[in-house]
Write a protein that holds these residues in place. Sequence first.
Motif: not given
Length: 137
Positions: A50-77
């Motif tokens: 997918a080139v942009t967020l607008l091209d990304l399937a909703p299911e892939a976007a939802a899963y990706t943002i869950q991993i974004v959150q997981k990585i951000a939590q690990a970074m803070e720690k």
Amino acid sequence: MLYDDQNIFARIIRNELPAIKVYEDDQVVAFMDIMPQAEGHTLVIPKTPAVTLLDLAPEAAAYTIQIVQKIAQAMEKALDIKGVVLMQLSGAAAGQTVPHVHFHLIPTSVHELGKHALHMGDQEKIKVLAEKIKAAL
């Protein structure tokens, strides 16, 4: 815009180019930005073409943002930081430089951000930061 499967992130997904990875599963990969705006700058990308967020399937976007959150939590720690700037640029007009949707996680305050892709980062230092983040996952 048509997806170019030879873009740098597509090649990283296929392991054709190296990356300092902190996380990978069958849908997403997270790795250190080699031209960071701050120490610990990490990118999270879906493996879905997918080139942009607008091209990304909703299911892939939802899963990706869950991993974004997981990585951000690990970074803070791991990096003992108090905040993470989340940035997602969709389209060249917005400043997107690689034509594959990606999320920037930048451990800093908005007042300390450097310009993105201005200078190559110290690769050894980036590897040390990556190991800290991986250990916190």
